[in-house]
Scaffold this motif. Structure first.
Motif, PDB file in Angstrom:
ATOM      1  N   ALA A   1      38.723  82.175 -39.636  1.00 48.36           N
ATOM      2  CA  ALA A   1      39.092  83.577 -39.865  1.00 48.36           C
ATOM      3  C   ALA A   1      39.325  84.290 -38.535  1.00 48.36           C
ATOM      4  CB  ALA A   1      37.997  84.284 -40.662  1.00 48.36           C
ATOM      5  N   ALA A   2      38.473  84.016 -37.549  1.00 49.23           N
ATOM      6  CA  ALA A   2      38.599  84.693 -36.250  1.00 49.23           C
ATOM      7  C   ALA A   2      39.874  84.260 -35.527  1.00 49.23           C
ATOM      8  CB  ALA A   2      37.366  84.410 -35.394  1.00 49.23           C
TER       9      ALA A   2
ATOM     10  N   THR B   1      42.989  82.125 -46.325  1.00 53.41           N
ATOM     11  CA  THR B   1      43.054  80.733 -46.768  1.00 53.41           C
ATOM     12  C   THR B   1      42.017  79.891 -46.030  1.00 53.41           C
ATOM     13  OG1 THR B   1      45.398  81.158 -46.485  1.00 53.41           O
ATOM     14  CG2 THR B   1      44.771  78.983 -47.322  1.00 53.41           C
ATOM     15  N   TYR B   2      41.512  78.898 -46.718  1.00 54.35           N
ATOM     16  CA  TYR B   2      40.628  77.926 -46.062  1.00 54.35           C
ATOM     17  C   TYR B   2      41.384  76.620 -45.857  1.00 54.35           C
ATOM     18  CZ  TYR B   2      37.138  74.233 -45.700  1.00 54.35           C
ATOM     19  OH  TYR B   2      36.438  73.128 -45.302  1.00 54.35           O
ATOM     20  N   ASN B   3      41.404  76.143 -44.618  1.00 55.55           N
ATOM     21  CA  ASN B   3      42.054  74.859 -44.316  1.00 55.55           C
ATOM     22  C   ASN B   3      41.007  73.806 -44.017  1.00 55.55           C
ATOM     23  OD1 ASN B   3      44.818  75.864 -44.271  1.00 55.55           O
ATOM     24  ND2 ASN B   3      44.164  76.974 -42.433  1.00 55.55           N
TER      25      ASN B   3
ATOM     26  N   GLU C   1      30.587  69.911 -46.527  1.00 54.26           N
ATOM     27  CA  GLU C   1      31.162  70.947 -45.661  1.00 54.26           C
ATOM     28  C   GLU C   1      32.283  71.687 -46.396  1.00 54.26           C
ATOM     29  OE1 GLU C   1      32.359  69.934 -41.572  1.00 54.26           O
ATOM     30  OE2 GLU C   1      33.824  71.557 -41.666  1.00 54.26           O
ATOM     31  N   PHE C   2      33.163  70.936 -47.058  1.00 53.22           N
ATOM     32  CA  PHE C   2      34.279  71.596 -47.767  1.00 53.22           C
ATOM     33  C   PHE C   2      33.784  72.556 -48.847  1.00 53.22           C
ATOM     34  CE2 PHE C   2      36.989  67.512 -47.092  1.00 53.22           C
ATOM     35  CZ  PHE C   2      37.213  67.857 -45.779  1.00 53.22           C
ATOM     36  N   TRP C   3      32.875  72.043 -49.693  1.00 52.63           N
ATOM     37  CA  TRP C   3      32.409  72.898 -50.798  1.00 52.63           C
ATOM     38  C   TRP C   3      31.788  74.185 -50.258  1.00 52.63           C
ATOM     39  CZ3 TRP C   3      35.052  69.638 -53.175  1.00 52.63           C
ATOM     40  CH2 TRP C   3      34.734  68.298 -53.370  1.00 52.63           C
ATOM     41  N   ASN C   4      30.995  74.041 -49.176  1.00 52.89           N
ATOM     42  CA  ASN C   4      30.271  75.204 -48.674  1.00 52.89           C
ATOM     43  C   ASN C   4      31.137  76.142 -47.834  1.00 52.89           C
ATOM     44  OD1 ASN C   4      27.216  75.155 -49.388  1.00 52.89           O
ATOM     45  ND2 ASN C   4      27.800  73.018 -49.068  1.00 52.89           N
ATOM     46  N   SER C   5      32.148  75.606 -47.173  1.00 55.27           N
ATOM     47  CA  SER C   5      33.101  76.494 -46.509  1.00 55.27           C
ATOM     48  C   SER C   5      33.821  77.348 -47.544  1.00 55.27           C
ATOM     49  CB  SER C   5      34.151  75.691 -45.733  1.00 55.27           C
ATOM     50  OG  SER C   5      33.659  75.258 -44.495  1.00 55.27           O
ATOM     51  N   SER C   6      34.032  76.764 -48.695  1.00 51.91           N
ATOM     52  CA  SER C   6      34.794  77.476 -49.724  1.00 51.91           C
ATOM     53  C   SER C   6      33.949  78.544 -50.411  1.00 51.91           C
ATOM     54  CB  SER C   6      35.305  76.484 -50.770  1.00 51.91           C
ATOM     55  OG  SER C   6      36.117  75.517 -50.153  1.00 51.91           O
ATOM     56  N   ALA C   7      32.741  78.201 -50.816  1.00 53.94           N
ATOM     57  CA  ALA C   7      31.872  79.176 -51.488  1.00 53.94           C
ATOM     58  C   ALA C   7      30.445  78.639 -51.467  1.00 53.94           C
ATOM     59  CB  ALA C   7      32.329  79.450 -52.919  1.00 53.94           C
TER      60      ALA C   7
ATOM     61  N   GLU D   1      32.557  77.017 -39.517  1.00 55.19           N
ATOM     62  CA  GLU D   1      33.963  76.609 -39.560  1.00 55.19           C
ATOM     63  C   GLU D   1      34.825  77.683 -40.222  1.00 55.19           C
ATOM     64  OE1 GLU D   1      35.728  74.042 -38.380  1.00 55.19           O
ATOM     65  OE2 GLU D   1      37.568  74.683 -39.391  1.00 55.19           O
ATOM     66  N   ARG D   2      34.337  78.183 -41.344  1.00 55.90           N
ATOM     67  CA  ARG D   2      35.111  79.187 -42.088  1.00 55.90           C
ATOM     68  C   ARG D   2      35.290  80.460 -41.259  1.00 55.90           C
ATOM     69  NH1 ARG D   2      36.238  80.459 -47.736  1.00 55.90           N
ATOM     70  NH2 ARG D   2      38.206  81.543 -47.444  1.00 55.90           N
ATOM     71  N   ALA D   3      34.213  80.886 -40.606  1.00 55.50           N
ATOM     72  CA  ALA D   3      34.266  82.101 -39.787  1.00 55.50           C
ATOM     73  C   ALA D   3      35.168  81.893 -38.576  1.00 55.50           C
ATOM     74  CB  ALA D   3      32.848  82.488 -39.348  1.00 55.50           C
TER      75      ALA D   3
END
Lengths: 567, 567
Positions: free
Chosen positions: A306-307, A2-4, A110-116, A301-303
């Motif tokens: 996940a970590a 999930t992305y928060n 940031e949101f759009w790019n964290s998502s895809a 942020e996304r990575a």
């Protein structure tokens, strides 16, 4: 995974940037901002994030008729995204844009790019095209193209690169010929054209750099043209996608080799003046550099998310002080070091991007001409820092995310390997990070006779000296000032160019460190306050001090780069 | 891109390692060594290198019958490689091995892995199996398996990892049952088994960690078994490959999930004593760690060669002092900085691997018992440095190689993207680099009451002080000694574990820096002499000083890793 959407962290970065620059980036109420971010975050995590692995495994394709098809679900999601008004966020109000501040655009980007990221690239280029057209095109072109570009019904591209002309545009060969009716005929090939063709919109507005027959050689003979895929009369222009690149990452996004003028010349219209195309291009590139920096924040942020999630869940070994019972790896000191490094680098990059955005907003909204000028100069220095630092750390942080995952990180199904592959383009496109550093040391440092830099460093020094136990940090600021002085004294020399990249990283660390210290002072309440304090403490003591030491060391070894032994 | 085996650089590293350790790693004449390296380099560049892109694009496959097929050309090349005698280079002479020094094996391992790492992984695991069997198995097992493992007719694997047990083996669940005839029945699943099945050899000798029913819990209840794919009577053992991983890199090599004992239990034979399996495993892991470090050198070397070649050929912009004419990018100072960083990191990693190999050779060949002991202790400290440093820089150098290539580096066809993807496994497998650092600070530093480390640092100090203008380097050695002392005083504490990785990097830099200084003094003649001098100058001034500064800074911020704000 999930992305928060990290809304509290983004709001803190916005607040810090405004406070730090002693300006106000827009006239939205905090409630408005919060509401917009919540909605954007929801769209991103619910609608866009599921597209990310799909695009990676099912890249865009080119069929024999020359038609590019994007991955399953992309077209529908793009259209829903436009219908929800997200493409028009910062567009000019006279063309039905919402005219919201760039700070807010950076947050949503940031949101759009964290998502895809491969998906979000398309509107990023449209935004650049809108800006160039709005600033430089004729009223007629604006009226014809801006409404649909602002709504997102049509998308935009940037056509700079040719096989022999990447970082160095002086060498462009693409040709333009006057027709007499006010339009031009464009012929030539371009490569690396992001979303050069696709099926998400019925028309694509290409901005193409080309050279008039009688143009002077070099960069002073380049003009910018608007070349639509579909002409105003509804016919198909003389252009096509020749092939798609097979890339390390961002596989969902079609990277096209384009051919213009196979049948006599594609019709194009001049933007700005003849032979002044680079000026128009730079307008859009500065903003694009900030948005590419934001892509770096997004992947980092996304990575990091996940970590952290994996480290909380994965049980291996016994951490110190846990009496020999097995522990989630987040309890192991070396894993904590990695997580903290990831989190603080991401926060630092976000601070730099938001500081740049806030300065750009101030350059429009500030009350006096003088303030607007100062803010613009400030944004000019911050832009290469935001672009280079954020994209460098995106590569590093996504790499560390794999390390935290161990063997599972090396298996594609886990997802972090994709972030790592996607991230690697960021230090390259929109001007390599080496080019950013050259821009910084040969032009930006000298702005206002060095005054802008002095002001930035002065405010960093003030903020850092108010922060607890920052003696090595104060020494680092002084060392950075010395380095800057040395660079300003010999801006184009081999020595200064050889240390430009390490200096850029050092300066980015000083500015980001000051922002993190300010954020720690501003943050109020529970988890965010603790996080901001720990981030600032770790970043200033470890990251900032190391980066400045590396830049100093780099200077003392720079003579070796000049040796003959390299060739 | 052609691969050029860097024979002069390797010979210099061997010579430096021997000189530095004041020992002689073997009794081969320089002419013999040169002849072997020339032949190996030729086989690697002509026969193995062409397989590398093939394996990446056509990974190993698993068909419905459970059979794994390696990429086109791999089987034939593997067999030709064995027939040429390359697999038996260091094998024990009583089993038809050539008994050559480990230094030479490391040199050749670099060639195989520079050419195609996914291909070269297979014999790397066979070498580990040979070592464990030779050191710990019964005479009967040795006689049955070693001849064909040494010749390469059969290959070997290591079966450690299970889904719940990666870095922490205490948690293993795979079971072993005594049968009464001296053999055992093995049941359970293993993951991440490199070359767990393939078609290059008719038999595969699996070394499997499992737990006897009555074994004590934890790591003291683990035994090591030899479990052949084909039993001595020619029948197929009760084991199979369940699936292949879809990996970021090394795609040519089959990474298998293995099932043992679907039909009552796979037959296996004990290696060493019951419940002492980890001891046997560690024998083979130490050597494997050195060879994985060498894989790092190999990829870094290959990527560096690609970047130099591209930088010499790609023309962009005008470098300073070139009067405005366009230049190959190797003339641009920032590109030169990147190239020099790549070349010196690669050379430094090679020095560390060769120093470890030389110490291991001395631990066998030195004249007195005391010298052999000292050499072994030295190798024990150097092994984590060689593994961690070489594999970390492999990730960094392959990343910089992409940066030098710009957009072309992001396109898979260029080849450097594959090195980048391949390299990312190296800091993870054979013990993550975090585990190497824990091993270093909790065990290795304390060897001989800290005496081994003192001797290493003392000889580094001597060599560096003889090198020109090394004042900051001397300070860095002193800082490293202080850090080491602090770590030795609290070997298992949270603080020391939190700085273990940066300290490991700092210590690796000091040792490698001293070796590069020694190499600069030793190198004679033309290009190699210039290269060695420039490498030492740049590495000591920039890399060594930065790494030690980062470790110091890391210590001053380490308290932040203990904060609650992380969870």
């Amino acid at each position: 995974m999930t992305y928060n959407p990290p809304i509290p962290q983004i709001l803190l970065a916005m607040q810090t940037a405004d406070r730090f620059a002693a300006t106000q980036s827009g006239d939205l109420s905090p409630e408005d901002v919060q509401a917009i971010l919540s909605e954007a975050g929801r769209f991103a995590s619910e609608r866009i994030a599921p597209l990310n692995p799909v695009g990676d495994r099912t890249p865009s394709t080119l069929d024999e008729s020359g038609k590019v098809t994007t991955p399953p679900g992309w077209r529908e999601t793009y259209q829903a995204w436009c219908e929800a008004g997200w493409n028009s966020l910062t567009g000019p109000t006279e063309y039905c844009g919402q005219g919201l501040p760039i700070s807010l655009a950076v947050a949503c980007t940031e949101f759009w790019n964290s998502s895809a990221m491969a998906f979000a690239l398309c509107p990023l280029l449209t935004a650049g095209a809108i800006e160039a057209i709005y600033e430089h095109a004729s009223q007629e072109l604006k009226d014809r193209y801006l409404p649909k570009l602002v709504s997102g019904e049509w998308t935009g591209t940037m056509n700079l690169t040719e096989p022999q002309a990447g970082s160095d545009l002086s060498n462009l060969r693409c040709k333009a010929k006057r027709t007499g009716d006010g339009s031009y005929r464009i012929t030539g090939n371009k490569i690396f054209i992001t979303y050069g063709d696709h099926d998400c919109s019925p028309n694509i507005v290409h901005l193409v750099l080309a050279r008039l027959e009688d143009a002077p050689a070099g960069t002073r003979g380049i003009s910018l043209f608007l070349v639509p895929k579909i002409l105003p009369d509804g016919s198909h222009n003389d252009l096509r996608c020749l092939s798609l690149e097979h890339k390390l990452g961002i596989r969902g996004s079609p990277t096209c080799a384009m051919a213009y003028g196979d049948n006599g010349g594609a019709r194009g219209w001049l933007i700005g003046e003849e032979n002044r195309g680079l000026n128009c291009m730079f307008t859009m590139m500065n903003n694009a550099r900030l948005l590419v920096g934001t892509q770096g924040v997004a992947l980092a942020e996304r990575a990091t998310q996940a970590a952290f999630a994996y480290a909380r869940e994965r049980v291996q070994g016994s951490a110190p002080g846990r009496d020999g019972t097995t522990s989630p790896i987040i309890h192991h000191p070396d894993v904590r070091r990695m997580l903290l490094e990831m989190r603080t680098r991401t926060a630092a990059a976000r601070m730099l991007c938001m500081a740049t955005a806030s300065a750009l907003d101030s350059s429009v909204n500030a009350q006096t001409e003088k303030e607007r000028h100062r803010a613009y100069a400030r944004a000019s220095i911050l832009t290469p820092l935001a672009k280079a630092y954020s994209t460098d750390i995106a590569v590093e942080v996504t790499s560390t995310a794999i390390q935290v995952h161990g063997g599972m990180g090396y298996v594609e199904e886990t997802g972090v390997a994709q972030y790592y592959r996607d991230a690697r383009i960021l230090p390259i496109y929109e001007g390599t990070n080496g080019i950013q550093a050259i821009d910084l040391v040969t032009r930006k440092l000298l702005l206002g006779g060095g005054e802008t830099l002095s002001q930035i460093l002065e405010s960093c020094r003030r903020t850092l000296s108010a922060f607890e136990s920052c003696l090595p940090a104060m020494q680092a600021v002084a060392d950075t000032e010395d380095l800057a002085k040395m660079l300003c004294d010999a801006p184009g020399g081999s020595l200064s160019l050889a240390v430009a990249v390490p200096f850029q990283r050092a300066l980015a660390n000083v500015v980001a460190g000051a922002h993190l210290a300010e954020a720690a002072a501003l943050a109020r309440g529970g988890a965010l306050e603790t996080e901001a304090a720990v981030n600032a403490r770790f970043f200033i003591a470890v990251e900032l001090v190391s980066a400045v030491a590396a830049a100093k060391a780099s200077l003392s070894g720079a003579d070796a780069t000049g040796s003959d032994g390299l060739e």
